[in-house]
Scaffold this motif. Structure first.
Motif, mmCIF file in Angstrom:
data_model
loop_
_atom_site.group_PDB
_atom_site.id
_atom_site.type_symbol
_atom_site.label_atom_id
_atom_site.label_comp_id
_atom_site.label_asym_id
_atom_site.label_seq_id
_atom_site.Cartn_x
_atom_site.Cartn_y
_atom_site.Cartn_z
ATOM 1 N N VAL A 1 -2.590 13.333 3.739
ATOM 2 C CA VAL A 1 -3.320 12.295 4.471
ATOM 3 C C VAL A 1 -3.243 10.987 3.695
ATOM 4 O O VAL A 1 -3.514 10.960 2.493
ATOM 5 N N HIS A 2 -2.839 9.942 4.383
ATOM 6 C CA HIS A 2 -2.971 8.600 3.817
ATOM 7 C C HIS A 2 -3.953 7.842 4.705
ATOM 8 O O HIS A 2 -3.623 7.481 5.822
ATOM 9 N N SER A 3 -5.154 7.656 4.173
ATOM 10 C CA SER A 3 -6.195 6.958 4.922
ATOM 11 C C SER A 3 -6.195 5.496 4.532
ATOM 12 O O SER A 3 -6.386 5.179 3.368
ATOM 13 N N ILE B 1 -0.051 12.841 7.781
ATOM 14 C CA ILE B 1 -0.947 12.148 8.718
ATOM 15 C C ILE B 1 -1.400 10.812 8.146
ATOM 16 O O ILE B 1 -1.895 10.734 7.017
ATOM 17 N N HIS B 2 -1.224 9.770 8.957
ATOM 18 C CA HIS B 2 -1.745 8.447 8.594
ATOM 19 C C HIS B 2 -2.905 8.083 9.508
ATOM 20 O O HIS B 2 -2.817 8.272 10.720
ATOM 21 N N PHE B 3 -3.953 7.591 8.902
ATOM 22 C CA PHE B 3 -4.998 6.915 9.673
ATOM 23 C C PHE B 3 -4.810 5.434 9.350
ATOM 24 O O PHE B 3 -5.160 4.966 8.273
ATOM 25 N N THR C 1 9.108 10.661 4.906
ATOM 26 C CA THR C 1 8.732 10.647 3.493
ATOM 27 C C THR C 1 7.678 9.578 3.247
ATOM 28 O O THR C 1 7.774 8.467 3.787
ATOM 29 N N GLU C 2 6.680 9.947 2.461
ATOM 30 C CA GLU C 2 5.576 9.039 2.122
ATOM 31 C C GLU C 2 5.637 8.761 0.625
ATOM 32 O O GLU C 2 5.773 9.684 -0.185
ATOM 33 N N ILE C 3 5.576 7.500 0.289
ATOM 34 C CA ILE C 3 5.649 7.094 -1.111
ATOM 35 C C ILE C 3 4.496 6.131 -1.350
ATOM 36 O O ILE C 3 4.435 5.082 -0.710
ATOM 37 N N GLY D 1 0.783 -1.233 0.000
ATOM 38 C CA GLY D 1 0.000 0.000 0.000
ATOM 39 C C GLY D 1 0.813 1.280 0.000
ATOM 40 O O GLY D 1 0.327 2.333 -0.392
ATOM 41 N N HIS D 2 2.050 1.217 0.481
ATOM 42 C CA HIS D 2 2.872 2.434 0.549
ATOM 43 C C HIS D 2 4.280 2.124 1.083
ATOM 44 O O HIS D 2 4.548 1.005 1.526
ATOM 45 N N ALA D 3 5.109 3.146 1.025
ATOM 46 C CA ALA D 3 6.376 3.125 1.756
ATOM 47 C C ALA D 3 6.388 4.377 2.623
ATOM 48 O O ALA D 3 5.957 5.448 2.176
HETATM 49 ZN ZN LIG Z 1 1.214 5.893 3.742
#
Ligand SMILES: [Zn+2]
Ligand SMILES: [Zn+2]
Length: 611
Positions: free
Chosen positions: A211-213, A251-253, A189-191, A130-132
């Motif tokens: 925001v990464h929900s 921000i991560h939920f 860092t969000e990827i 889903g992400h890094a």
């Molecule tokens: Zn994320």
């Protein structure tokens, strides 16, 4: 880019003795198989011809800023390789965090390794389908002796994944230059394919809310952004606009009911909520966390204790100042949430009263001072313990104790200066003196760190009276804070009454033993301890009735103060019959009330504080 050039210039203008000749250091971060949780790191080092050393030490930090427990990132390094061009270079581990590569006289050295990461946290990294998400110190080794050198970073994201961090200056940016390693690893860092970004401006500065929900948003994102804007407005009203142009709330939920964190950085914060944005509680927690973390822009990231940067990553940080760095931030997080209009005076006083209760009910309140708590940070800040400890009885939070020190000082300063000054003035003055107007003391950052004595000096100066005695008693010592004096000055008083909660007799269940009845560290001097119960015992019966997690409290509370209650435990494969004699109430509720007959002046001071 312009900011980079200026920072670099400042770095180079600082005279540093015996500075090694700078190396050319560049990092590449790839993640070609997200499901493997393996980040792929490449570090290329160009050594100047004049360099005589024939080896290079690559070292991964033991911890990173803001989270003071030892994390030992080295344990997740795998498949380390070293080469120069196509030629393999020999290497060996020289301690548990250092890889020594024999470069001989080769000018170029390239090392690669893979780093496992599957924790969504402000301390560890996560790579999944889903992400890094990473902060920096948990992924990137530094070159020993060359932390001050400028570094470059290139990120290679999977197709359709986008990169953002607090230093992104344009969409789809994947390359950065940093004045030194410490600045590079201060940049979460969000990827990923599906994070969102919203923007607003306050006093000419740009704020981004990323925001990464990983769950339902319930249409709440626009109001979250508006509420964070209110926080920014309240805090910049006190400090003035920050010195940079862009700041990013990341921000991560997480929706996993497990991951939670808030971590401050120079131009960003990383906030992780375990729930989902659609839930009211997660939403409110995110706004409160933003109030705390954004205050760190000034307090700790720039105005900082002398020990906090540059860092020695081979041993835990030791600073006496976390009750200021975290504790005062905790106080202002609460105050800024209030000043931004999210709660009324009653809500604020309730919250402060609860914090007083937490500290004053703690068995450690007379054992550990605020300074000692700061020095114990590496043991108590999310540290894992393999051995049994007595920390539940002996350790106190520098967050909450610091919050109460700030509360007391704020009210005392207001009273002593008849409302002309407050703790806000202390913070601004310290920021100007130690950050804005001090020459750079190191390569790391502008200004210099303060000592506790420096900071105490500013407090006394603003208060117009020598408060050395306050620091000796309540910061270095463990005397109960002068609540009556502080609250009395604004026409308030502290009321203490027995807590309306089940009596425990000092019995504490082991939090690791989630279903069972194994005992953890019992409260020192409690009836349970006096009755011979021990950590590790399994509690079987109270008053002849067999007990479980759900009912042991209610069964114990059928008995009264003074009763001797039979208890049986399992210990070393035997059942033991013991008894405990119930004592006076053990927990108290603290409430902040208005003082009847308060003077007009103290009422005016209170109004100024609350508004
Ligand atoms: Zn994320
Ligand atoms: Zn903090």
């Amino acid at each position: 880019m312009i900011r980079f050039a200026i920072a670099l210039l400042l770095t180079l203008s600082v005279p540093v003795q015996n500075r090694a000749i700078a190396y050319d250091i560049s990092y590449r971060l790839a993640m070609s198989h997200p499901a493997s949780h393996l980040f792929e790191v490449t570090i290329e080092v160009q050594v100047p011809a004049a360099e005589r050393a024939t080896y290079i030490d690559f070292q991964i930090p033991m911890w990173q800023p803001g989270r003071y427990s030892i994390a030992d990132f080295a344990k997740n390094v795998q498949e380390f390789t070293a080469r120069s061009g196509n030629a393999q270079l020999s290497w060996m581990k020289v301690d548990n965090q250092t890889w020594r590569v024999q470069r001989g006289m080769n000018r170029t050295t390239t090392v690669t390794y893979r780093m496992f990461g599957d924790d969504l946290s402000g301390t560890y990294a996560q790579l999944d389908i889903g992400h890094a998400n990473y902060t920096g110190g948990e992924l990137f080794m530094y070159v020993v002796g060359h932390k001050p050198d400028p570094v470059q970073l290139r990120i290679e994201p999977p197709a359709n994944w986008n990169v953002i961090n607090g230093r992104s200056e344009r969409a789809n940016q994947v390359e950065w230059q940093y004045p030194n390693y410490e600045i590079m690893i201060d940049n979460p860092t969000e990827i990923g394919p599906d994070w969102t970004v919203d923007e607003f401006k306050v006093q000419g500065k740009t704020y981004r809310v990323v925001v990464h929900s990983r769950g339902e948003e319930g249409g709440r994102r626009p109001s979250l952004v508006r509420d964070i804007q209110k926080i920014v407005e309240a805090e910049t009203k006190m400090w003035g606009p920050p010195e940079f142009d862009t700041y990013t709330f990341m921000i991560h939920f997480a929706a996993d009911d497990r991951s939670g964190d808030g971590m401050e950085h120079l131009t960003s914060t990383q906030i992780i909520e375990p729930g989902i944005l659609a839930e009211r509680g997660s939403y409110d927690d995110a706004v409160r966390a933003a109030a705390h973390e954004f205050f760190h822009v000034w307090n700790v990231k720039r105005l900082r204790p002398i020990e906090l940067g540059p860092w020695d990553w081979t041993k835990p940080a030791a600073t006496r100042g976390l009750w200021i760095a975290e504790g005062f931030t905790q106080y202002y997080g609460v105050m800024m949430y209030h000043r931004a209009g999210f709660q009324n005076a009653e809500g604020l006083l309730n919250s402060l009263g609860n914090t007083i209760g937490t500290i004053e009910n703690s068995p450690a309140s007379k054992l550990m001072s605020a300074e000692a708590s700061s020095m114990a940070a590496s043991f108590i800040d999310a540290a894992l313990h393999r051995q049994r400890t007595n920390l539940p009885n002996t350790s106190l939070s520098y967050y909450l104790k610091g919050e109460l020190i700030a509360l007391n000082l704020d009210l005392i300063i207001r009273e002593k200066t008849a409302g002309r000054y407050s703790l806000d003035d202390v913070m601004r003055k310290a920021y100007e003196q130690f950050y804005l107007n001090s020459p750079n003391a190191t390569y790391y950052l502008k200004g210099r760190g303060y000592t506790i004595e420096d900071f105490a000096g500013v407090v006394s100066e603003v208060a117009g009276t020598d408060l050395a005695d306050f620091f000796a008693k309540y910061v270095r010592g463990t005397e109960t804070l002068p609540y009556d004096e502080a609250l009395g000055g604004v026409g308030l008083r502290l009321v203490k009454s027995p807590a309306n909660q089940p009596y425990t007799a000092g019995i504490v269940l082991d939090p690791e033993d989630r279903q069972g009845m194994r005992l953890g560290a019992l409260r020192t001097g409690s009836p349970a301890e006096r009755g011979g119960l021990q950590q590790g015992d399994v509690l079987m019966e109270i008053g002849g009735i067999s007990v479980a997690r759900e009912n042991w409290r209610s069964i114990l509370n059928r008995f009264k103060q003074g009763d001797r209650v039979p208890v049986s435990v399992r210990r070393l494969r035997q059942t033991l019959d013991l008894s405990i004699q119930l004592d006076t109430p053990e927990a108290f509720v603290y409430r902040i009330d208005e003082e009847r007959g308060a003077s007009a002046q103290s009422k005016a001071l209170r109004a100024a504080w609350l508004n």
